[in-house]
Design an enzyme around this catalytic site. Sequence first.
Site, PDB file in Angstrom:
ATOM      1  N   TYR A  13      -0.495   7.660   3.231  1.00  0.00           N
ATOM      2  CA  TYR A  13       0.071   6.888   4.340  1.00  0.00           C
ATOM      3  C   TYR A  13       1.595   6.874   4.213  1.00  0.00           C
ATOM      4  O   TYR A  13       2.163   7.608   3.389  1.00  0.00           O
ATOM      5  CB  TYR A  13      -0.557   5.492   4.372  1.00  0.00           C
ATOM      6  CG  TYR A  13      -2.052   5.582   4.634  1.00  0.00           C
ATOM      7  CD1 TYR A  13      -2.526   5.977   5.884  1.00  0.00           C
ATOM      8  CD2 TYR A  13      -2.980   5.342   3.625  1.00  0.00           C
ATOM      9  CE1 TYR A  13      -3.888   6.107   6.129  1.00  0.00           C
ATOM     10  CE2 TYR A  13      -4.348   5.468   3.860  1.00  0.00           C
ATOM     11  CZ  TYR A  13      -4.792   5.852   5.113  1.00  0.00           C
ATOM     12  OH  TYR A  13      -6.133   6.001   5.359  1.00  0.00           O
ATOM     13  N   HIS A  59       0.865  -1.189   0.000  1.00  0.00           N
ATOM     14  CA  HIS A  59       0.000   0.000   0.000  1.00  0.00           C
ATOM     15  C   HIS A  59       0.902   1.241   0.000  1.00  0.00           C
ATOM     16  O   HIS A  59       1.394   1.666   1.043  1.00  0.00           O
ATOM     17  CB  HIS A  59      -0.892  -0.015   1.238  1.00  0.00           C
ATOM     18  CG  HIS A  59      -1.977   1.025   1.241  1.00  0.00           C
ATOM     19  ND1 HIS A  59      -1.989   2.107   0.386  1.00  0.00           N
ATOM     20  CD2 HIS A  59      -3.108   1.124   1.985  1.00  0.00           C
ATOM     21  CE1 HIS A  59      -3.073   2.841   0.629  1.00  0.00           C
ATOM     22  NE2 HIS A  59      -3.760   2.264   1.595  1.00  0.00           N
ATOM     23  N   HIS A  97      -2.420   7.100  -1.021  1.00  0.00           N
ATOM     24  CA  HIS A  97      -3.397   7.775  -0.151  1.00  0.00           C
ATOM     25  C   HIS A  97      -2.846   8.551   1.041  1.00  0.00           C
ATOM     26  O   HIS A  97      -3.567   8.792   1.999  1.00  0.00           O
ATOM     27  CB  HIS A  97      -4.444   6.766   0.366  1.00  0.00           C
ATOM     28  CG  HIS A  97      -5.098   5.963  -0.724  1.00  0.00           C
ATOM     29  ND1 HIS A  97      -5.838   4.833  -0.485  1.00  0.00           N
ATOM     30  CD2 HIS A  97      -5.109   6.121  -2.067  1.00  0.00           C
ATOM     31  CE1 HIS A  97      -6.281   4.330  -1.626  1.00  0.00           C
ATOM     32  NE2 HIS A  97      -5.842   5.099  -2.616  1.00  0.00           N
TER      33      HIS A  97
HETATM   34  C1  LIG Z   1     -14.567   1.378   3.334  1.00  0.00           C
HETATM   35  C2  LIG Z   1     -13.342   1.573   2.476  1.00  0.00           C
HETATM   36  C3  LIG Z   1     -12.106   1.151   2.947  1.00  0.00           C
HETATM   37  C4  LIG Z   1     -10.953   1.305   2.145  1.00  0.00           C
HETATM   38  N1  LIG Z   1      -9.750   0.827   2.609  1.00  0.00           N
HETATM   39  C5  LIG Z   1      -8.674   0.827   1.796  1.00  0.00           C
HETATM   40  C6  LIG Z   1      -7.475   0.152   2.178  1.00  0.00           C
HETATM   41  O1  LIG Z   1      -7.356  -0.480   3.239  1.00  0.00           O
HETATM   42  N2  LIG Z   1      -6.427   0.203   1.315  1.00  0.00           N
HETATM   43  C7  LIG Z   1      -6.497   0.875   0.125  1.00  0.00           C
HETATM   44  O2  LIG Z   1      -5.513   0.899  -0.625  1.00  0.00           O
HETATM   45  N3  LIG Z   1      -7.640   1.497  -0.267  1.00  0.00           N
HETATM   46  C8  LIG Z   1      -8.720   1.456   0.518  1.00  0.00           C
HETATM   47  N4  LIG Z   1      -9.898   2.005   0.074  1.00  0.00           N
HETATM   48  C9  LIG Z   1     -10.010   2.533  -1.293  1.00  0.00           C
HETATM   49  C10 LIG Z   1     -10.575   1.436  -2.225  1.00  0.00           C
HETATM   50  O3  LIG Z   1      -9.651   0.369  -2.374  1.00  0.00           O
HETATM   51  C11 LIG Z   1     -10.899   1.978  -3.624  1.00  0.00           C
HETATM   52  O4  LIG Z   1      -9.716   2.440  -4.233  1.00  0.00           O
HETATM   53  C12 LIG Z   1     -11.921   3.106  -3.590  1.00  0.00           C
HETATM   54  O5  LIG Z   1     -13.033   2.748  -2.794  1.00  0.00           O
HETATM   55  C13 LIG Z   1     -12.402   3.452  -5.008  1.00  0.00           C
HETATM   56  O6  LIG Z   1     -13.016   2.332  -5.606  1.00  0.00           O
HETATM   57  P1  LIG Z   1     -14.650   2.245  -5.689  1.00  0.00           P
HETATM   58  O7  LIG Z   1     -15.093   3.541  -6.304  1.00  0.00           O
HETATM   59  O8  LIG Z   1     -14.908   1.045  -6.556  1.00  0.00           O
HETATM   60  O9  LIG Z   1     -15.166   2.094  -4.294  1.00  0.00           O
HETATM   61  C14 LIG Z   1     -11.052   1.893   0.866  1.00  0.00           C
HETATM   62  C15 LIG Z   1     -12.303   2.333   0.420  1.00  0.00           C
HETATM   63  C16 LIG Z   1     -13.439   2.161   1.189  1.00  0.00           C
HETATM   64  C17 LIG Z   1     -14.775   2.600   0.643  1.00  0.00           C
END
Ligand SMILES: Cc1cc2nc3c(=O)[nH]c(=O)nc-3n(C[C@H](O)[C@H](O)[C@H](O)COP(=O)(O)O)c2cc1C
Length: 366
Positions: free
Chosen positions: A175, A170, A173
Amino acid sequence: MSDRTRSLLFQPWSHGTLRLRNRVVMAPMTRRKAAPDGILTDAIVAYYERRAQNDVGLIVSEGISVDSLHAYDTLTVPRLETPGQVEGWRRVVDAVHAAGGAFAPQLWHTGRLAANPIGPSAATMPPRPDGTARPEVRAMEPDDFRQVLEAYRLSARNAIEIGSDALEIHGAHGYLLDSFLSPVNNRRTDEHGGSPENRMRFPLEVVRAIRTEVGPDFPILYRFSQWKVDDYREIKFRGPDELERWVVALREAGVDILHVSTRDLLDPAFETSPDSLAAWSRRLSGLPVVGVGKVSLFRGMDESPPPPEQAVADPEPILAMVEDGEIDLVAVGRALIANPDWVPLVRSGRWRDLVPYSRELLTELR
Ligand SMILES: Cc1cc2nc3c(=O)[nH]c(=O)nc-3n(C[C@H](O)[C@H](O)[C@H](O)COP(=O)(O)O)c2cc1C
């Protein structure tokens, strides 16, 4: 509604040792539902198993904290250190494999945003969304670099130990790893700050440490983004040249697949062309890419809820990106929380039957 069974998205894909039954990836999504000792519950195992039984090709886990010292933000984020934690993830891998899927744990260090935060530079963070104060970020010292590298190595060893098909770093974002790239968060004046080469150094050291640990053939995905959770507008790569320097460096450090995290997969990356950041990254690196962002979801300009009749969207433009060779794999996030059966619904052309995503769905694991 047309049947999409023949669409390339639903055809098998392989790269090196990684073999997938189709090109649909479950995006990593933190659920904060592990026991406080970082051990998985039966409900978490069943949650991943359900997506695998519904034909998801590759499941990337929620972010897994690489240690219990600085990496986590809450203790209900799972870890992969102790025998009990390792055993829990082994059950997930076994269940996913039994259902014909593939599995990659996502290794996460929350850095500046941790409960006990460290980062490239000292910083005072704005309060959390609920108004509570965040602790001051401590600038990393030589011992911290060594400790963090060792934490990644241990998690990588355990990723292999549980039988994973790949692992994901990861690096997105805002981090820890991403904050090294950002000139706003990284104000170091040593070899880990300043020039773009210096700012890239630590994330690349992590990649090389993991590559050494897992050997030459184990697939490594690296997730990166322009945006960060505390600034959706952050731009790290101002144009194709800056992006090229980064993605080529990742490739040379040993990354096999790029996971390009955009909030909307269809957004153009740069003003000069309509191409997405994922398509650019693929072309500039020569590596396969995972694209992500609002697949089958409402594409509003902000986060206000969509009108009910627009809550789900036809994923056709995304399927076309795969057909056109702009991206290789498609990660689905929120739509897979709402619809464990996303693959059969979309494959058979029934995308209108998808359940709309809402935040209330996060309270339970289903
Ligand atoms: C509840 C939630 C938790 C997430 N946790 C992570 C995470 O642990 N690691 C990460 O790289 N992205 C995380 N994301 C981002 C998602 O992997 C994804 O990139 C983002 O939701 C956009 O995709 P979508 O529009 O299909 O939801 C999270 C998103 C959501 C909604």
